[in-house]
Enzyme design. Sequence first.
Site, PDB file in Angstrom:
ATOM      1  N   PRO A  38      -5.556  -4.818   0.558  1.00  0.00           N
ATOM      2  CA  PRO A  38      -5.251  -6.020   1.356  1.00  0.00           C
ATOM      3  C   PRO A  38      -6.285  -6.325   2.438  1.00  0.00           C
ATOM      4  O   PRO A  38      -6.402  -7.446   2.895  1.00  0.00           O
ATOM      5  CB  PRO A  38      -3.872  -5.705   1.956  1.00  0.00           C
ATOM      6  CG  PRO A  38      -3.711  -4.235   1.864  1.00  0.00           C
ATOM      7  CD  PRO A  38      -4.487  -3.796   0.675  1.00  0.00           C
ATOM      8  N   GLN A  42       0.853  -1.214   0.000  1.00  0.00           N
ATOM      9  CA  GLN A  42       0.000   0.000   0.000  1.00  0.00           C
ATOM     10  C   GLN A  42       0.877   1.248   0.000  1.00  0.00           C
ATOM     11  O   GLN A  42       2.072   1.193   0.268  1.00  0.00           O
ATOM     12  CB  GLN A  42      -0.904  -0.020   1.242  1.00  0.00           C
ATOM     13  CG  GLN A  42      -0.221  -0.380   2.511  1.00  0.00           C
ATOM     14  CD  GLN A  42      -1.140  -1.104   3.522  1.00  0.00           C
ATOM     15  OE1 GLN A  42      -2.376  -1.087   3.479  1.00  0.00           O
ATOM     16  NE2 GLN A  42      -0.488  -1.750   4.481  1.00  0.00           N
ATOM     17  N   GLU A  51       0.154  -8.735  11.156  1.00  0.00           N
ATOM     18  CA  GLU A  51       0.171  -7.540  10.297  1.00  0.00           C
ATOM     19  C   GLU A  51       0.789  -7.923   8.953  1.00  0.00           C
ATOM     20  O   GLU A  51       1.857  -8.547   8.904  1.00  0.00           O
ATOM     21  CB  GLU A  51       0.992  -6.447  10.985  1.00  0.00           C
ATOM     22  CG  GLU A  51       1.402  -5.280  10.107  1.00  0.00           C
ATOM     23  CD  GLU A  51       0.244  -4.544   9.454  1.00  0.00           C
ATOM     24  OE1 GLU A  51      -0.651  -4.076  10.188  1.00  0.00           O
ATOM     25  OE2 GLU A  51       0.255  -4.466   8.207  1.00  0.00           O
ATOM     26  N   THR A  84      -7.599  -1.935   7.801  1.00  0.00           N
ATOM     27  CA  THR A  84      -7.967  -0.778   6.983  1.00  0.00           C
ATOM     28  C   THR A  84      -9.374  -1.035   6.451  1.00  0.00           C
ATOM     29  O   THR A  84      -9.978  -2.062   6.745  1.00  0.00           O
ATOM     30  CB  THR A  84      -6.958  -0.646   5.821  1.00  0.00           C
ATOM     31  OG1 THR A  84      -6.652  -1.948   5.319  1.00  0.00           O
ATOM     32  CG2 THR A  84      -5.669   0.004   6.272  1.00  0.00           C
ATOM     33  N   ASP A  85      -9.881  -0.082   5.669  1.00  0.00           N
ATOM     34  CA  ASP A  85     -11.217  -0.278   5.094  1.00  0.00           C
ATOM     35  C   ASP A  85     -11.186  -1.387   4.050  1.00  0.00           C
ATOM     36  O   ASP A  85     -10.112  -1.741   3.564  1.00  0.00           O
ATOM     37  CB  ASP A  85     -11.686   1.046   4.476  1.00  0.00           C
ATOM     38  CG  ASP A  85     -11.976   2.092   5.562  1.00  0.00           C
ATOM     39  OD1 ASP A  85     -11.133   2.971   5.765  1.00  0.00           O
ATOM     40  OD2 ASP A  85     -13.028   1.964   6.218  1.00  0.00           O
ATOM     41  N   GLY A 111      -3.804 -11.806   7.506  1.00  0.00           N
ATOM     42  CA  GLY A 111      -4.627 -12.221   8.637  1.00  0.00           C
ATOM     43  C   GLY A 111      -5.631 -13.306   8.285  1.00  0.00           C
ATOM     44  O   GLY A 111      -5.913 -14.191   9.094  1.00  0.00           O
ATOM     45  N   ASP A 157      -8.308  -4.986  13.531  1.00  0.00           N
ATOM     46  CA  ASP A 157      -7.924  -3.570  13.420  1.00  0.00           C
ATOM     47  C   ASP A 157      -7.393  -3.352  12.000  1.00  0.00           C
ATOM     48  O   ASP A 157      -6.200  -3.125  11.776  1.00  0.00           O
ATOM     49  CB  ASP A 157      -6.860  -3.248  14.469  1.00  0.00           C
ATOM     50  CG  ASP A 157      -6.388  -1.807  14.395  1.00  0.00           C
ATOM     51  OD1 ASP A 157      -5.321  -1.512  14.982  1.00  0.00           O
ATOM     52  OD2 ASP A 157      -7.063  -0.997  13.743  1.00  0.00           O
TER      53      ASP A 157
END
Length: 283
Positions: free
Chosen positions: A163, A31, A106, A158-159, A139, A156
Amino acid sequence: MTEWFNETLHEDYGQHLSIDRVLYREKTEHQDLIIFENSRFGRVLALDGIVQTTEGDEFIYHEMLTHLPILAHGAVKRVLIIGGGDGGMARETLKHQDIEHLTMVEIDPAVVEMCREHLPTLNAGAFDDPRFELVIADGARFVAETDERWDIVIVDSTDPIGPSEVLFGQAFYAGCKRCLTEGGILVTQNGVPFVQGEEITSTYSRLKPLFADVWFYLATVPTYQGGPMAFGWASDDMGLRALDTATIANRFASKSIATRYYTPDVHTGSFGLPVYMLDMFKR
Ligand code: SAM
């Protein structure tokens, strides 16, 4: 001449923050990452043109996705965070001294490394806590394959773009379910319903076949623009969401954890949803 960060989450609506100083910028394997300074919110992490967290208001989000499920559960020893690369979720989780192990999965190591360097107030030493374990992986794949179990799973992410898209899918939620111990709780970052209503509609429809109790709770985070933000809640123990304020307050008092947003009253009140949100999933 002021440079501006123009958020690109929505095509027809957005926020902009002045960029007073760029601390780091990289197109990682996954990203577009930028960390910059803004006079109002302090240091800001954005990924793929979307604000992820700011020093100014991150406490609201991180306190509500950790203390609420941990205190509702009442006997948490192991926590799994999916995403969370900035470290704020790990910091709040590890304030609970009775938690024995925290696994953070992560996908992008650059987020962890650059936040450790340029946003150190977020993890505030959590990354060096002996209870902390970092796994660099997707994840969705991790929860499908691991043979470990956790009492709380915190998504937790991202939108649901890039990914993170897989982290809003049925297969991922089934993987989270298999990772939970009996009576465990799954909580998720679930967007701002007023401008991302489809997220709670789809999350509800995907979680309901898997868990006895699926609901949402709210907090308003200024830089997650568009109104109150929803957090997904899923558990097979119907009683956990219904705990009274006095019970939560007793558990919270025994922890002597300083917060700037979370209180037992906020805890129980946050499950109250307005009609327009109920209409999005209780059809
Ligand atoms: N507070 C933010 C929000 O509400 O949007 C999320 C912050 S945190 C930085 C989001 C993290 O999710 C990022 O570090 C990103 O790299 C990570 N991520 C995205 N997709 C992932 C995946 N499939 N597996 C693991 N981590 C992922």
